[in-house]
Design an enzyme around this catalytic site. Structure first.
Site, PDB file in Angstrom:
ATOM      1  N   HIS A  17       0.833  -1.204   0.000  1.00 50.63           N
ATOM      2  CA  HIS A  17       0.000   0.000   0.000  1.00 50.63           C
ATOM      3  C   HIS A  17       0.872   1.260   0.000  1.00 50.63           C
ATOM      4  CE1 HIS A  17      -3.911  -2.059   1.108  1.00 50.63           C
ATOM      5  NE2 HIS A  17      -3.011  -3.023   1.271  1.00 50.63           N
ATOM      6  N   ASP A 120      -6.508   5.136   2.406  1.00 54.17           N
ATOM      7  CA  ASP A 120      -6.631   3.708   2.151  1.00 54.17           C
ATOM      8  C   ASP A 120      -8.006   3.169   2.543  1.00 54.17           C
ATOM      9  OD1 ASP A 120      -5.987   0.670   2.581  1.00 54.17           O
ATOM     10  OD2 ASP A 120      -4.208   1.510   1.628  1.00 54.17           O
ATOM     11  N   ALA A 349      14.392  -7.857  -3.085  1.00 60.84           N
ATOM     12  CA  ALA A 349      15.079  -7.850  -4.390  1.00 60.84           C
ATOM     13  C   ALA A 349      14.631  -6.654  -5.224  1.00 60.84           C
ATOM     14  CB  ALA A 349      14.771  -9.135  -5.138  1.00 60.84           C
ATOM     15  N   GLN A 351      12.909  -5.861  -7.786  1.00 68.01           N
ATOM     16  CA  GLN A 351      11.997  -6.643  -8.630  1.00 68.01           C
ATOM     17  C   GLN A 351      11.764  -6.056 -10.011  1.00 68.01           C
ATOM     18  OE1 GLN A 351       8.797  -9.040  -6.994  1.00 68.01           O
ATOM     19  NE2 GLN A 351       7.318  -7.710  -8.031  1.00 68.01           N
ATOM     20  N   HIS A 366       2.623 -14.304  -6.318  1.00 67.59           N
ATOM     21  CA  HIS A 366       1.472 -14.469  -5.419  1.00 67.59           C
ATOM     22  C   HIS A 366       0.265 -13.666  -5.902  1.00 67.59           C
ATOM     23  CE1 HIS A 366       3.148 -10.648  -4.411  1.00 67.59           C
ATOM     24  NE2 HIS A 366       2.292 -10.406  -3.459  1.00 67.59           N
ATOM     25  N   TRP A 369      -1.338  -7.093  -6.382  1.00 65.20           N
ATOM     26  CA  TRP A 369      -1.598  -6.253  -7.553  1.00 65.20           C
ATOM     27  C   TRP A 369      -0.354  -5.520  -8.045  1.00 65.20           C
ATOM     28  CZ3 TRP A 369      -4.063  -6.498 -11.614  1.00 65.20           C
ATOM     29  CH2 TRP A 369      -4.269  -5.402 -12.452  1.00 65.20           C
ATOM     30  N   ASN A 370       0.485  -5.050  -7.123  1.00 68.31           N
ATOM     31  CA  ASN A 370       1.702  -4.361  -7.566  1.00 68.31           C
ATOM     32  C   ASN A 370       2.592  -5.296  -8.380  1.00 68.31           C
ATOM     33  OD1 ASN A 370       1.065  -1.931  -6.167  1.00 68.31           O
ATOM     34  ND2 ASN A 370       1.722  -2.889  -4.272  1.00 68.31           N
ATOM     35  N   GLU A 374       3.578  -5.132 -12.378  1.00 69.65           N
ATOM     36  CA  GLU A 374       4.983  -5.093 -12.790  1.00 69.65           C
ATOM     37  C   GLU A 374       5.292  -6.208 -13.777  1.00 69.65           C
ATOM     38  OE1 GLU A 374       6.335  -3.028  -8.567  1.00 69.65           O
ATOM     39  OE2 GLU A 374       6.947  -5.097  -8.982  1.00 69.65           O
TER      40      GLU A 374
END
Length: 484
Positions: A17, A120, A349, A351, A366, A369-370, A374
């Site tokens: 988030h 949020d 890492a 990513q 997994h 959403w992020n 990506e």
């Protein structure tokens, strides 16, 4: 009157988030707004690091402290992030602390009087607090239009209550596509009718969303057009898509690895390793910051990766390794056998850098959403292994709607520890996205979506235009010309 808009961003205290909210703040600042991120002290250093290059370029982004009441609820000092939470008891205390942030937020709004609050979804009281000062509140979920549509229709129609078995597939009603799911794959909070406190919280969340100024979505129209339209036109939600937010900031920040925590491996070391690999030959395996797997499951992943014969980078969360302690989750001699073929990253890492390297040809994820975004933007097909939150919805989007991934076979939603799967399923799924004609078709579709993502955030693109419209709406609202 000062023409500059001042926007407050208040993300839930978790990496999934905080990172997109910080990117969103930079995005608004790049369009001439003043952006302020509200953060607890323990999370602030990561945010300061993430915005440093943007502020050096003259963008107006600041951080305001808000105290997290760890002592009052019995949490350890410094436990201010959801990824520090272990077990149900700590989780309950953490949520109790979150509900106590309403008065400190009210104080900040009274002192600074921003023109808008992006808060949020886990802060349902933010709508009422901001309304006291006539400040429009935008809801930030941190997920896809698809997941928002699925969750809303399940909330409205409750088809899962008509099913006799937890493993029986049923259709999520009223969606543009026929999407099936099981009760096992739904979040616990949708199934536990005995928890009246949780039920009340979910009701408040839904009410606060309906009473808010609207919803801001980290997605782009070309990725899920039917669901962006469905959410706005059929479900009647006022919403703007402004993502992928990390692409919006790429050129300005120069360093794609600067958000989040410090990587446990240097970017250069990672890139050097990948530079020696052929295009699309490496599978990247990472389950985000929240998911946990026990030693037995990590062993299955290790054996599955070895059996697949593929080269890989595998990210394993910290806490699974301690100095001088034998790692029971690795087969004997694994790293020696995998030398040159596999790279294990212990901790965090870089990513985005890894995914965008030409050597990477697939992503075991997994479905947070992020990470999903990506992967899409990097144009790589995915092996989907959802664990919790809205990840099973995102899996359906990737595998059934977009056709850019295959499921590993996860069947059960889990709050913290992922569903157990065998090495054979892992190896098979990895092979499916890395080899053969179907893999190539998925890669082509993923690549095309990545191209449209880049276009969406550029001037004239769909997300650029939606952000322009939102900023204009907020200007009119501030000047007393807008309507909710």
């Amino acid at each position: 009157m000062d023409s500059q808009l001042h926007i407050f961003f208040f993300p839930y205290m978790a990496p999934g988030h905080i990172i997109p909210a910080t990117e969103m703040a930079k995005l608004f600042a790049s369009r001439g707004c003043k952006a302020t991120i509200i953060s607890t002290p323990a999370n602030a250093p990561h945010i300061h690091k993430a915005i440093e290059s943007s502020t050096n370029l003259g963008l107006e982004i600041g951080v305001l402290p808000i105290r997290f009441p760890t002592q009052e609820v019995g949490l350890p000092e410094g436990c201010e992030n959801a990824n520090s939470v272990t077990g149900k008891e700590m989780e309950d205390k953490f949520f109790t602390a979150v509900t106590m942030l309403d008065q400190p937020l009210e104080q900040l709004l009274m002192e600074h009087r921003p023109n808008c609050l992006v808060a949020d979804i886990f802060f349902p009281w933010a709508t009422e607090v901001s309304a006291k000062f006539g400040i429009p509140r935008l809801v930030f979920h941190g997920t896809s239009f698809f997941a928002l549509c699925a969750a809303t229709n399940l909330f409205l129609h409750e088809p899962h209550k008509q099913i006799s078995s937890d493993s029986e597939p049923f259709v999520i009603p009223n969606l543009p596509d026929e999407i099936k799911i099981t009760r096992n794959q739904l979040p616990d909070y949708m199934k536990d009718e005995s928890d009246s406190e949780l039920s009340d919280f979910l009701k408040k969340v839904k009410e606060s969303e309906l009473n808010s100024y609207g919803v801001i979505v980290n997605s782009y129209y070309e990725l899920e057009p039917a669901y962006a339209d469905h959410y706005r036109n059929v479900l009647g939600m006022k919403a703007w898509h402004v993502g992928p937010t990390f692409l919006c900031n790429e050129e300005k920040k120069g360093n794609k690895a600067e958000t989040g925590k410090q990587a446990s491996i240097s970017e250069q070391e990672c890139l050097n390793w990948l530079d020696h690999k052929k295009p699309n030959s490496v599978i990247y395996v990472c389950f985000g910051s929240m998911a946990n797997f026990d030693d037995a499951q990590l062993m299955e992943i290790a054996v599955g990766l070895e059996a697949s014969g593929k080269q890989f980078i595998w990210v394993v969360k910290k806490g699974k390794h301690e100095e001088g302690v034998k790692e029971e989750w690795l087969p004997g001699g694994f790293e020696k056998r995998m030398e040159g073929r596999g790279l294990i990253v212990r901790g965090w890492a870089p990513q985005v850098l890894i995914l965008q390297h030409q050597a990477v040809g697939g992503f075991v994820t997994h479905c947070g959403w992020n990470s999903t975004l990506e992967g899409v933007c990097a144009g790589v097909p995915m092996v989907t292994w959802p664990v919790s939150a809205e990840q099973f919805y995102n899996e359906k989007l990737v595998t059934q709607v977009l056709g850019i991934g295959v499921g590993v076979g996860a069947k059960k939603w889990a709050r913290l520890t992922g569903d157990s799967l065998k090495r054979e399923a892992i190896g098979k799924a990895v092979t499916l996205i890395m080899e053969g004609e179907k893999a190539e078709q998925m890669r082509c579709r993923a690549w095309a979506l990545g191209v449209t993502a880049s276009g969406a955030v550029k001037e004239g693109g769909s997300s650029y235009a939606d952000l322009t419209a939102l900023i204009e709406d907020l200007r009119l609202q501030r000047n007393g010309c807008g309507s909710k």
